[in-house]
Enzyme design. Structure first.
Site, PDB file in Angstrom:
ATOM      1  N   LYS A 164       0.830  -1.209   0.000  1.00  0.00           N
ATOM      2  CA  LYS A 164       0.000   0.000   0.000  1.00  0.00           C
ATOM      3  C   LYS A 164       0.864   1.258   0.000  1.00  0.00           C
ATOM      4  CE  LYS A 164      -3.886   2.370   0.438  1.00  0.00           C
ATOM      5  NZ  LYS A 164      -3.608   3.573   1.172  1.00  0.00           N
ATOM      6  N   GLU A 171       0.724   6.748  -6.706  1.00  0.00           N
ATOM      7  CA  GLU A 171      -0.398   7.688  -6.780  1.00  0.00           C
ATOM      8  C   GLU A 171       0.105   9.130  -6.730  1.00  0.00           C
ATOM      9  OE1 GLU A 171      -3.476   8.888  -3.425  1.00  0.00           O
ATOM     10  OE2 GLU A 171      -3.883   6.868  -4.175  1.00  0.00           O
TER      11      GLU A 171
END
Length: 314
Positions: A164, A171
């Site tokens: 993550k 991102e």
């Protein structure tokens, strides 16, 4: 199955709702008594049948550490603690070792999906022992998007949050690239329909993505983004990604630059650029705007008391 959910905010609350829709028995605890099913962590543990599964969805760092420590003293052998926040993967390893000494399991889950996950599902990146993960699969199957994708048992304890962390670093880079492209389009006289340009890229192009869809949605609501301030926080995971890259000697120029861009957004007047301006003025007499609105010196007057070296930048 039955599960306890600690932290019923925007993410935890929506996840609890999705689980209930899927037929699971969720007992929720939150510091806000208006949305909590129980009055304390002890009451939550008492309401759950052994072997218990308790999902922690509170801010990373000290809030998560304190919650896991309390659960360690309340739970019984065979119970499992799931950390679904944005914790550092090294914290996971410490928690797992600490809980294992009491006969408790630990699973870390990186969760992505934001406020849309309640309807479309959450991408889940899971770390932990096979037996613990398999026991929790009914929960994971309900939370993830429909279909085969959206879930990975990434590895042992810590792997879920490491995955993550890297996801969020990527991102950062993608968001920065879209943002820079938008600024260039806005600055150009050639393109007169900037929102329409981005909208046209949603189909048939190699950069189509959910982030692009959200960008178009934002521009439809505010075409010039006039209602927003150019300021962006970082969740911490961008920093961790860059630090992990240093630890592993892996070059991450795009992700690192996107993190620094967020730092720059918080400066109304960059101290570093003040020094750049001062140095340019010293060696070349370049125009400098002072805080008091002082007139810039001419290009041919670097200062009577300073002799610039021959190799100075011009």
């Amino acid at each position: 199955m039955q599960i306890g959910m600690i932290g019923l905010g925007k993410m935890g609350g929506n996840m609890a709702q999705r689980l209930r829709r899927g037929g699971h028995d969720v007992v929720g605890y939150d510091r806000d008594p208006a949305i909590s099913d129980v009055g304390s962590l002890k009451e939550l543990v008492d309401r759950l049948e052994a072997p218990r599964a308790v999902w922690v969805m509170v801010p990373a760092g000290q809030p998560t550490r304190a919650t896991v420590d309390q659960l360690r003293d309340l739970l019984s052998e065979g119970d499992i603690v799931i950390d679904g926040g944005n914790s550092h993967y090294k914290d996971d390893q410490r928690h797992a070792a600490d809980l294992a000494a009491r006969g408790l399991g630990f699973v870390d889950v990186g969760v992505s999906g934001g406020v849309w996950g309640i309807d479309y599902g959450y991408a889940l990146m899971v770390g932990g022992e096979d037996a613990h993960v398999q026991r929790l699969m009914p929960i994971f199957d309900t939370l993830k998007p429909e279909g085969e994708d959206g879930f990975v048992h990434a590895g042992g304890v810590g792997a879920g949050h490491f995955a993550k962390m890297v996801h969020n670093g990527i991102e950062y880079g993608m968001m920065q690239a879209f943002a820079e492209g938008w600024e260039l389009l806005e600055a150009s006289d050639a393109v007169t329909d900037v929102p329409g340009t981005f909208k046209s890229w949603r189909h048939g192009t190699v950069i189509r993505s959910w982030l692009l869809d959200l960008l178009v949605r934002a521009l439809e609501a505010d075409p010039d983004l006039a209602e927003l301030k150019g300021y962006a926080e970082d969740s911490g995971e961008g920093r961790w990604t860059v630090q992990a890259a240093v630890d592993h000697a892996v070059p991450l120029p795009a992700i690192t630059a996107s993190l620094y861009a967020r730092f720059a957004s918080r400066q109304t007047d960059s101290p570093a650029m003040k020094m750049v301006a001062a140095l340019r003025n010293q060696f070349g007499g370049h125009a400098v705007a002072s805080v008091e609105g002082q007139k810039a010196k001419g290009a041919d007057s670097p200062g009577a008391d300073v002799t610039p070296p021959a190799e100075a930048e011009r």
